[in-house]
Enzyme design. Structure first.
Site, PDB file in Angstrom:
ATOM      1  CG  ASP A 117     168.700  15.484 -41.176  1.00 17.11           C
ATOM      2  OD1 ASP A 117     168.580  14.341 -40.738  1.00 17.11           O
ATOM      3  OD2 ASP A 117     169.861  15.620 -41.455  1.00 17.11           O
TER       4      ASP A 117
ATOM      5  CG  ASP B 106     167.534  10.727 -39.364  1.00 12.67           C
ATOM      6  OD1 ASP B 106     167.898   9.986 -40.458  1.00 12.67           O
ATOM      7  OD2 ASP B 106     168.316  11.366 -38.737  1.00 12.67           O
ATOM      8  CD  GLU B 107     168.588  12.417 -44.272  1.00 10.82           C
ATOM      9  OE1 GLU B 107     168.554  12.938 -45.126  1.00 10.82           O
ATOM     10  OE2 GLU B 107     169.215  11.382 -43.720  1.00 10.82           O
TER      11      GLU B 107
HETATM   12 MG   LIG Z   1     169.693  13.186 -39.086  1.00  6.47          MG
END
Ligand SMILES: [Mg+2]
Lengths: 81, 398
Positions: B9, B104-105
């Protein structure tokens, strides 16, 4: 705050391993030495990629773009405190 | 033997990217937002801004009230998408099975990597350390991530939440119960605000309490989702890491469109999205395909059943879109394709009706050319066609 400039500028760059590396740019009669490239990214303009460089020069932050199709550089924006 | 799943993350992703680009923003409370700053929302807050209580989704004036020194930076989705692509490339150097979960993961299945076990943390930690280092070297040192490692996706994600920024947490048999029991219910992926409120209304406030609730009670309250919630309390998750196919070789039906200029007009963007979804769906039907995974430029989601229904594709796409930032490029696609079996039509009357309408729309379009008939909601695209690049239509609307 960022100030949008979007003006063509002259750039002295070296090309290393298929990559453009800006070393200095000339804007409004002044020369700016690129001290550090902080971030690079690409965007697309039609089918051509535009290469963006967020750089530090003369203690301030600038964003340059390189259009590899037309071989022109632009000063996209500057950081004004 | 247990699987070894890694969840990565990126920390305050958009804000960290902006801090990387501009050293004047490093170490300062910043908020990435739309343009202009007033009447906009916070799309991402830097780690420093979060300390003041600034959160994404908050209005900019509310954020400014919490943190008077907050610096607003206009967001650039194209930049974040490009850098995400570079992150994914790094992840793929470590595992062939990378599931992109959001911009973003990502989940990585690292089970098959040499010497990778959960009980001996040396090897997983070494891999995590290498990934972190490559991100620093290739994107920039301000761009950090929190990594969680565990036997399944649920626990890996829970682990990555434990330390921010730049965290590295493993959950294995030694600390499983401690980790679960010290977690808040809404720390779990899948327990959102609504589910949390529902659980609290049932008198369930902790994981320990949730463990006491019989499965039947949870399925009665939450339907199919009840079993997932029941399993969460014990750290059970059977969903495998599914490699997201985003490479050029992956077959998908997708369309993107670049708007003439950025817009925050949600209605306009939704109209373009619907138009593109219909276009993709029509091509799928022409070629006899249905697809299970819907993706926009930044996110993707898989459906329980494959579809070639433009409206259904659009509805998922709309949920995946981030409307907090101005939009320049709109895109939607469908992958995970299956050849449509004509004999196994749905028996559900609504679905049948919908399919009939679609078939007749296709018929009209085949006869009179593309765009002769389309859903009324796509109209703004055409009525304002000068504002949208790349769409040409022979139809006139007044
Ligand atoms: Mg994040």
């Amino acid at each position: 705050m960022y100030e949008e400039i979007k003006e063509f500028v002259e750039v002295a760059a070296v090309f290393v391993g298929g990559k453009a590396v800006p070393k200095a740019f000339f804007w409004r009669g002044r020369k700016y030495i690129v001290e550090k490239i902080n971030l690079e990214h690409q965007e697309r303009q039609g089918s051509d990629p535009l290469f963006y460089f967020s750089v530090t020069a003369a203690g301030n932050s600038y964003e340059l773009s390189f259009d590899s199709h037309n071989l022109v550089w632009k000063l996209e924006r500057i950081w004004t405190k | 033997m247990d699987e070894v799943v890694m969840h990565i993350d990126m920390n305050s992703y958009f804000a960290s990217v902006e801090q990387q680009a501009n050293p004047h923003l490093a170490g300062k409370p910043i908020a990435v937002s739309g343009r202009p700053y007033i009447h906009s929302v916070v799309a991402a807050a830097s780690i420093e801004a979060k300390k003041f209580g600034v959160r994404s989704g908050m209005s900019t004036w509310e954020a400014k009230k919490l943190c008077p020194g907050l610096i607003f930076v206009p967001g650039n989705p194209a930049k974040y998408i490009d850098l995400s692509g570079r992150l994914i490339k790094i992840f793929r150097d470590f595992s062939p099975t990378v599931e992109i979960f959001s911009i973003d993961e990502a989940f990585l299945d690292i089970t098959s990597l040499d010497g990778c076990t959960l009980s001996d943390r040396v090897q997983p930690f070494r891999i995590a350390g290498e990934i972190k280092q490559r991100i620093k070297d290739e994107l920039g040192e301000k761009i950090t991530c929190s990594i969680g490692i565990a036997k399944n996706k649920l626990l890996a994600k829970l682990a990555s939440e434990k330390k921010k920024p730049d965290g590295l947490t493993i959950i294995n048999e030694n600390n499983l119960d401690a980790m679960l029991l010290s977690s808040k219910l809404d720390d779990f992926c899948g327990i959102g605000r609504q589910t949390l409120a529902h659980l609290q209304a049932m008198g369930i406030y902790t994981v320990a309490q949730l463990r006491q609730v019989p499965l039947e009670c949870l399925t009665a309250a939450f339907g199919r989702h009840g079993r997932d919630i029941f399993n969460m309390a014990f750290g059970i998750d059977n969903a495998p890491v599914v490699a997201s196919d985003t490479g050029p070789e992956a077959k998908s039906f997708s369309h993107t469109l670049t708007l003439e200029r950025e817009t925050s007009d949600r209605k306009q963007v939704e109209a373009v999205l619907l138009y593109l979804a219909e276009k993709a769906a029509r091509r799928m039907r022409q070629e006899g395909f249905c697809g299970r995974t819907i993706h926009t430029l930044t996110a993707q989601r898989s459906l329980p059943q494959a579809t070639s229904n433009g409206l259904e594709i659009y509805k998922v796409g709309r949920q995946l879109m981030n409307f907090d930032l101005p939009v320049r490029v709109v895109g939607i696609g469908v992958s995970n394709l299956v050849k449509k079996d004509r004999t196994s039509g749905s028996w559900l009357p609504e679905v049948q009706k919908e399919e009939k309408i679609i078939t007749s729309l296709d018929f009209v379009n085949d006869r009179f050319g593309e765009n002769a008939v389309f859903r009324a909601a796509t109209l703004p695209v055409f009525s304002r066609d000068r504002r949208v690049a790349g769409i040409r239509t022979k139809m006139r609307f007044n």
